[in-house]
Scaffold this active site. Structure first.
Site, PDB file in Angstrom:
ATOM      1  N   SER A  17      37.136  21.437 -22.383  1.00 42.20           N
ATOM      2  CA  SER A  17      36.898  21.141 -23.786  1.00 42.20           C
ATOM      3  C   SER A  17      35.711  21.957 -24.298  1.00 42.20           C
ATOM      4  O   SER A  17      35.752  23.183 -24.268  1.00 42.20           O
ATOM      5  CB  SER A  17      36.710  19.636 -23.978  1.00 42.20           C
ATOM      6  N   GLU A  44      47.653  17.621 -26.029  1.00 41.01           N
ATOM      7  CA  GLU A  44      46.203  17.646 -26.213  1.00 41.01           C
ATOM      8  C   GLU A  44      45.704  16.681 -27.292  1.00 41.01           C
ATOM      9  O   GLU A  44      44.716  15.982 -27.109  1.00 41.01           O
ATOM     10  CB  GLU A  44      45.760  19.074 -26.571  1.00 41.01           C
ATOM     11  N   HIS A  68      44.463  15.381 -23.669  1.00 43.61           N
ATOM     12  CA  HIS A  68      43.200  16.091 -23.484  1.00 43.61           C
ATOM     13  C   HIS A  68      42.337  15.403 -22.425  1.00 43.61           C
ATOM     14  O   HIS A  68      42.120  14.196 -22.475  1.00 43.61           O
ATOM     15  CB  HIS A  68      42.454  16.112 -24.819  1.00 43.61           C
TER      16      HIS A  68
END
Length: 501
Positions: A201, A323, A413
């Site tokens: 990330s 995600e 995610h």
């Protein structure tokens, strides 16, 4: 009664540029925690580039993690937890190494945590990295860097010759940590000429950005980007407008420099909340992100990749299947274009001519669950895959569990972290309804690839490289497979999209 937990034994002393550090030893791993790699960024050093570490007398205790950077307390999975000390004096890193002797220096794996550049800490239990040390005969380093307004808002226009203010402070922290690794890691048994940087990330945005920072050249030799959002780097005009909004929220319009340098951490966080709540007119942006400042970062990373100006080191890069779905969960809501109206507004501010063709390919999906993640993470990562001049191995992480499927998020995610850091047996909620065997097998395969990459610059498994002709991508699932140009229809719909400046 004997404790269930092994009490760490005193570890060896190691000499660093700051002085001697004594570590701890536990289960075949030496660990040195909370080592300063720069001077405390406090007082006159607030909003300044990291300065050389301040030497200490005697032997420093390396048994405890350093304070976490100033941030909101939003949970230990992506942040700092509720009990870990927090302080501006947080520029420390942690080193772990095998206890077994080696005649050759070991590869080094440097981890940058995620958290949208507003939360995160190297001390989070998720990021221990002991599997890489034990299984991979590697030296593992995790780094704290400044977050939020203290690390990523661009206040440089408020500086003066007497009191300068630099931009991209969190990015500069990461470079300072890599310089520390270059100068010190041999004392821990690491090889300064085999350094792999990896992150997830915001940590992966750091990785793809560092590949394009001229002053970072030579500080690392391989890179892994897990769910990067390479386009979340903005121009200085936009960044300074966000800084001006922040100064107003802080109540410092009359004397911005004085307000910024004297505000308490509590006041700084309060102004950040106000800024976040006023950004509805710019959907799909995050104000705390690297900025193209013409100094440290001379151009947007995606532009640098596409012009062939990024460092051509070997790169593993990929995203997860769904995600954007993480950000629908309570307490984790972020503006990842979670409605058609917000997406329409984003296109109006960027490239309105592409709106209809992009939205058309999501007509048969749960709209808000797919487009946002593709916009922020997947398509910009594809742009890096096809432009990078060094060897590229691309992946998509698809493994889910019955719990994640029931929640409606699937392989969203951050889920690959459970495989990368070997958490199959440490997160029982994830496999409450089954799937632990699959996750254990996944972590074995992923760690094998990451470790082999750190040693040799290639994955361990059969994994063809990516190129713009075949677009071969490894799909990580119960049974891994290779696909050519996965989600081709979506890719073609997004083709030509440039996003914000």
């Amino acid at each position: 009664m004997r404790s269930r937990h092994q009490v760490p034994a005193p570890g060896p002393e190691v000499k660093t540029t700051g002085g001697l550090v004594r570590g701890i030893t536990r289960r075949d791993v030496h660990a040195w925690r909370g080592i300063p790699y720069a001077a405390p960024p406090v007082g006159e050093r607030r909003f300044r580039a990291p300065q050389p570490v301040v030497p200490w007398e005697g032997v420093r205790d390396g048994s405890r993690y350093g304070p976490v950077p100033i941030q909101e307390r939003v949970g230990e999975f992506i942040g700092a937890g509720r009990t870990t000390p927090m302080d501006e004096d947080s520029l420390t890193l942690n080193v772990s190494a095998p206890t077994t002797p080696s005649t050759e220096p070991r590869p080094v794996m440097v981890w940058f945590y995620g958290g949208a550049f507003v939360v995160g800490a190297s001390s989070a239990p998720t990021y221990r990295g002991d599997d890489f040390v034990r299984r991979g005969e590697a030296v593992f380093v995790s780094v704290n860097y400044r977050l939020g307004a203290l690390g990523y808002l661009d206040f440089s226009s408020y500086g003066t010759p007497e009191r300068p203010v630099e931009s991209n402070l969190g990015l500069r922290d990461q470079i300072a940590a890599l310089e520390w690794v270059r100068d010190n890691i041999a004392a821990f048994g690491g090889d300064p000429d085999r350094v792999t940087i990896f992150g997830e990330s915001a940590g992966a945005i750091s990785v793809t950005t560092l590949l394009t920072v001229p002053s970072a050249r030579g500080l690392f030799h391989r890179a892994i980007a897990q769910s990067s959002a390479p386009g979340m780097v903005f121009g200085q005009e936009r960044a300074r407008a966000w800084a001006a909004r922040y100064v107003t929220a802080l109540g410092a319009d009359d004397d911005p420099l004085a307000g910024l340098t004297t505000a308490t951490p509590h006041q700084l966080l309060g102004a950040a909340r106000v800024l976040r709540d006023t950004l509805g007119d710019q959907p799909g942006t995050i104000p705390t992100a690297p900025v193209v400042d013409g100094d440290l970062l001379p151009e947007a990373p995606l532009a640098a990749f596409e012009a062939g100006r990024a460092a051509d080191v070997p790169l593993i890069i990929g995203t997860n299947d769904t995600e954007g779905r993480l950000f629908e969960l309570p307490r984790l809501r972020m503006d990842v274009l979670v409605s058609e109206e917000r997406a329409a507004q984003m296109f109006a501010l960027t490239q309105p001519e592409l709106r209809e063709q992009v939205l058309a390919v999501y007509g048969g999906t749960a709209f808000r669950r797919d487009l946002g993640g593709d916009y922020m993470f997947w398509y910009p990562s594809v742009r890096v895959m096809q432009a990078h001049r060094g060897p590229v191995w691309a992946y998509r992480y698809d493994l889910t569990t019955p719990v994640l499927t029931l929640m409606g998020v699937r392989a969203t995610h951050g889920m690959e972290l459970f495989g990368v850091f070997g958490l199959a047996d440490k997160a029982p909620w994830l496999t409450l309804l089954g799937g632990r065997r699959d996750l254990r097998a996944m972590q074995q395969r992923v760690q094998d690839d990451w470790i082999h990459f750190a040693h040799h610059g290639t994955p361990a498994s059969h994994w063809p490289t990516y190129d713009a002709d075949t677009r071969l991508t490894k799909i990580l699932d119960r049974a891994d497979r290779t696909e050519s140009d996965p989600r081709r229809e979506r890719r073609l719909a997004w083709q030509g999209f440039r996003g914000y400046d």
